[in-house]
Motif scaffolding. Structure first.
Motif, mmCIF file in Angstrom:
data_model
loop_
_atom_site.group_PDB
_atom_site.id
_atom_site.type_symbol
_atom_site.label_atom_id
_atom_site.label_comp_id
_atom_site.label_asym_id
_atom_site.label_seq_id
_atom_site.Cartn_x
_atom_site.Cartn_y
_atom_site.Cartn_z
ATOM 1 N N MET A 1 0.821 -1.214 0.000
ATOM 2 C CA MET A 1 0.000 0.000 0.000
ATOM 3 C C MET A 1 0.855 1.264 0.000
ATOM 4 N N VAL A 2 1.967 1.240 0.724
ATOM 5 C CA VAL A 2 2.857 2.407 0.730
ATOM 6 C C VAL A 2 3.395 2.675 -0.676
ATOM 7 N N LEU A 3 3.821 1.625 -1.372
ATOM 8 C CA LEU A 3 4.353 1.802 -2.728
ATOM 9 C C LEU A 3 3.264 2.245 -3.706
ATOM 10 N N LEU A 4 2.059 1.710 -3.551
ATOM 11 C CA LEU A 4 0.956 2.110 -4.427
ATOM 12 C C LEU A 4 0.610 3.579 -4.235
ATOM 13 N N PHE A 5 0.506 4.004 -2.995
ATOM 14 C CA PHE A 5 0.141 5.391 -2.731
ATOM 15 C C PHE A 5 1.288 6.351 -3.043
ATOM 16 N N SER A 6 2.518 5.917 -2.824
ATOM 17 C CA SER A 6 3.674 6.782 -3.062
ATOM 18 C C SER A 6 3.909 7.041 -4.542
ATOM 19 N N THR A 7 3.505 6.096 -5.394
ATOM 20 C CA THR A 7 3.766 6.219 -6.834
ATOM 21 C C THR A 7 2.514 6.453 -7.669
ATOM 22 N N ILE B 1 9.664 -8.276 -6.273
ATOM 23 C CA ILE B 1 9.625 -7.525 -5.019
ATOM 24 C C ILE B 1 8.586 -8.123 -4.084
ATOM 25 N N PHE B 2 7.474 -8.596 -4.665
ATOM 26 C CA PHE B 2 6.432 -9.271 -3.889
ATOM 27 C C PHE B 2 6.245 -10.683 -4.446
ATOM 28 N N PRO B 3 7.167 -11.607 -4.156
ATOM 29 C CA PRO B 3 7.089 -12.952 -4.764
ATOM 30 C C PRO B 3 5.832 -13.707 -4.400
ATOM 31 N N SER B 4 5.354 -13.578 -3.145
ATOM 32 C CA SER B 4 4.184 -14.357 -2.740
ATOM 33 C C SER B 4 2.891 -13.795 -3.288
ATOM 34 N N GLY B 5 2.883 -12.529 -3.690
ATOM 35 C CA GLY B 5 1.636 -11.905 -4.128
ATOM 36 C C GLY B 5 1.587 -11.577 -5.591
ATOM 37 N N LYS B 6 2.581 -12.073 -6.357
ATOM 38 C CA LYS B 6 2.648 -11.700 -7.772
ATOM 39 C C LYS B 6 1.387 -12.083 -8.531
ATOM 40 N N HIS B 7 0.845 -13.247 -8.239
ATOM 41 C CA HIS B 7 -0.330 -13.714 -8.980
ATOM 42 C C HIS B 7 -1.601 -13.636 -8.135
ATOM 43 N N ASN B 8 -1.515 -13.009 -6.969
ATOM 44 C CA ASN B 8 -2.672 -12.972 -6.071
ATOM 45 C C ASN B 8 -3.395 -11.640 -6.189
ATOM 46 N N ILE C 1 2.918 -2.788 -9.562
ATOM 47 C CA ILE C 1 3.757 -3.020 -8.390
ATOM 48 C C ILE C 1 3.906 -4.516 -8.123
ATOM 49 N N SER C 2 2.812 -5.270 -8.240
ATOM 50 C CA SER C 2 2.883 -6.702 -7.936
ATOM 51 C C SER C 2 3.761 -7.456 -8.926
ATOM 52 N N HIS C 3 3.930 -6.923 -10.138
ATOM 53 C CA HIS C 3 4.780 -7.567 -11.143
ATOM 54 C C HIS C 3 6.165 -6.921 -11.225
ATOM 55 N N ALA C 4 6.464 -6.009 -10.312
ATOM 56 C CA ALA C 4 7.749 -5.308 -10.353
ATOM 57 C C ALA C 4 8.873 -6.200 -9.821
ATOM 58 N N THR C 5 10.060 -5.971 -10.337
ATOM 59 C CA THR C 5 11.238 -6.724 -9.903
ATOM 60 C C THR C 5 12.297 -5.765 -9.371
ATOM 61 N N ASN D 1 20.957 5.747 -7.596
ATOM 62 C CA ASN D 1 20.341 7.026 -7.944
ATOM 63 C C ASN D 1 18.981 7.228 -7.281
ATOM 64 N N ALA D 2 18.622 6.288 -6.397
ATOM 65 C CA ALA D 2 17.355 6.383 -5.665
ATOM 66 C C ALA D 2 16.171 6.609 -6.601
ATOM 67 N N LYS D 3 16.054 5.713 -7.602
ATOM 68 C CA LYS D 3 14.956 5.800 -8.562
ATOM 69 C C LYS D 3 14.327 4.422 -8.760
ATOM 70 N N PHE D 4 13.059 4.454 -9.116
ATOM 71 C CA PHE D 4 12.312 3.230 -9.395
ATOM 72 C C PHE D 4 11.715 3.348 -10.790
ATOM 73 N N TYR D 5 12.081 2.419 -11.674
ATOM 74 C CA TYR D 5 11.590 2.463 -13.050
ATOM 75 C C TYR D 5 10.217 1.797 -13.097
ATOM 76 N N LEU D 6 9.183 2.619 -13.203
ATOM 77 C CA LEU D 6 7.801 2.145 -13.157
ATOM 78 C C LEU D 6 7.353 1.744 -14.563
ATOM 79 N N VAL D 7 7.110 0.460 -14.748
ATOM 80 C CA VAL D 7 6.699 -0.079 -16.053
ATOM 81 C C VAL D 7 5.183 -0.123 -16.109
#
Length: 357
Positions: A202-208, A269-276, A215-219, A227-233
Motif C-alpha cells: 500500500m505504501v508503494l501504491l500510494f507513493s507512486t 519484489i512481492f514474490p508471494s503476491g505476484k499472482h494474487n 507493483i505486484s509484477h515489479a522486480t 540514484n534512488a529511482k524506481f523504473y515504473l513499467v
C-alpha cells in the motif's frame, strides 16, 4: 422379464470411435496430423455421428495437405495477445474464454458460447464491457488476417461512475490498521509477515500512484539504488516513468531485497503476491480504521487518492505524466475529485466581493 429398476434405468449410448456422448449428443474429438479436431455433431444417432467424424477427418487432412488449415481459437488468442504491448493486462479478459471454449475453428464457435464463457468471470459491468471490446477487437483482427470470422456480440456501454478517494488522514489510518508492530488479536509471526507485505504494498501504491499490477509484477531490476529511482513499467501501454524514491520507499526496497536474497526467492519484489489479486483484507482493514465510503475501498482507491493529491499540487499535464496516461482525456476524468473544493472556493470568493457595496 424386465424389472422396474431395468425399466427406469437409462440405456448407455453405443460407443463410437473418437466420440463422447454428453448433453444428449455425440461430441467428436480426435488428433489428425498432430492437430486436434473437436466439434459437436449435434446428433444422438451413432451411425450419423460416425459418418460426420469420418467426413471431418478427411476434410481436415485435405486442408493440412493443401496448406489451407487455419489456426484454432487458443492459438489465435495467443498470437493476438503477442502483438499487444499490454498483453499481460489483456490476458485476464481472455482466460475465461480459453478455459471454457474448446480449442476449435472460429466458424464452429457460437455467440452463446462466448457469452457463457464471459459469464464465468464475476466482474463489474465496466469490466464486462472491456471484455466485450477486447473480444470484438480480436474478432476484427482474425478477419483482417483471414483466419476466419469469429462470432460478434453486442457492445456494452460503460457505466459512468464517480470515483472517491481517501484523505491523508484516512490513508494513515489504513496503514496503521495493517501495522505488523501493533498489538492485535491472533498475532503470530506469519500474520506479522502478511501485514508487512500488505503495508509495503500500500505504501508503494500510494507513493507512486501505480496500478496494483505495476507493483505486484515489479522486480528489483527496476530499482536503481545508487540514484534512488524506481523504473515504473506501465501495464496499459502508458509511458514508463523513472520515479524518484522517497526515503520510505528506499527502506522498503532495501529490507525486501535483503529478505529476498536471504530466502533465495525470485527477483519479484512481492514474490508471494505476484499472482494474487484477492484483496479482501483491505476491506477488513478499512473496518478497523473506521473508513466509510459510498462503495468498497480497494487498492485502486489509493491510485485515485494519489491523483487527487497531485491535482492539488501540480497541473493536469504533470498529473497525466505521473499517472502514466497516454491521453489527457483519461486524466480529465479525475477532475471531479476536486469539484466540491473548487465549487466552495468559487462560492467563497464571490461571496467576499460584496458586489452591492
Amino acid at each position: 422379464m424386465a424389472t422396474e429398476t431395468d425399466k427406469g434405468r437409462s440405456k448407455t449410448p453405443p460407443k463410437v470411435k473418437n466420440m463422447r456422448f454428453r448433453d444428449g449428443g455425440y461430441y467428436f474429438r480426435a488428433m489428425v496430423n498432430g492437430q486436434e479436431v473437436a466439434r459437436a455433431t449435434g446428433t444422438a444417432d451413432p451411425k450419423e455421428a460416425a459418418r460426420l467424424g469420418a467426413i471431418w477427418i478427411a476434410e481436415f487432412r485435405d486442408e493440412v495437405l493443401s496448406g489451407t488449415a487455419k489456426p484454432k481459437l487458443h492459438t489465435l488468442i495467443d498470437d493476438y495477445l503477442a502483438t499487444k504491448k499490454s498483453k499481460e493486462t489483456m490476458l485476464c479478459h481472455f482466460t475465461p474464454i480459453k478455459n471454457n471454449i474448446a480449442d476449435k475453428d472460429l466458424k464452429d464457435i457460437s455467440e452463446a458460447e462466448v457469452i457463457n464463457a464471459m459469464d464465468t468471470r464475476k466482474c463489474s459491468p465496466n469490466t464486462r464491457a472491456v471484455m466485450v471490446n477486447y473480444w470484438l477487437a480480436f474478432a476484427n483482427w482474425c478477419q483482417k488476417k483471414d483466419y476466419g470470422i469469429a462470432p460478434t456480440i453486442q457492445r456494452l456501454k460503460k457505466v459512468k461512475t464517480r470515483e472517491y478517494y481517501l484523505t491523508i488522514d484516512e490513508v494513515k489510518a489504513l496503514f496503521r490498521a495493517v501495522d505488523p508492530d501493533a498489538d492485535y488479536p491472533g498475532k503470530t509471526d506469519r500474520s506479522d509477515r502478511a501485514r508487512q507485505d500488505r503495508l509495503d504494498l500500500m505504501v508503494l501504491l500510494f507513493s507512486t500512484g501505480a496500478r496494483f499490477s505495476e507493483i505486484s509484477h515489479a522486480t528489483f531490476s527496476q530499482w536503481d539504488q545508487r540514484n534512488a529511482k524506481f523504473y515504473l513499467v506501465r501495464k496499459k501501454g502508458g509511458t514508463n516513468l523513472d520515479y524518484p524514491c522517497s526515503p520510505l520507499m528506499t527502506s522498503i526496497f532495501i529490507r525486501r531485497f535483503n529478505d529476498s536474497h536471504r530466502n533465495k526467492s525470485e527477483d519479484w519484489i512481492f514474490p508471494s503476491g505476484k499472482h494474487n489479486s484477492s484483496h479482501r483484507w483491505i476491506h477488513e482493514a478499512c473496518d478497523r480504521a473506521g473508513i466509510k465510503k459510498p462503495g468498497p475501498v480497494t487498492l485502486h482507491t489509493l491510485r485515485h487518492s494519489f491523483a487527487k493529491l497531485m491535482l492539488d499540487l501540480v497541473d493536469i499535464a504533470s498529473t497525466q505524466q505521473l499517472l502514466g496516461h497516454r491521453h489527457i482525456s483519461t486524466t480529465m476524468e479525475y477532475i471531479h475529485l476536486r469539484e466540491s473544493e473548487v465549487n466552495k472556493k468559487a462560492s467563497d470568493y464571490m461571496a467576499g466581493l460584496n458586489l452591492l457595496k
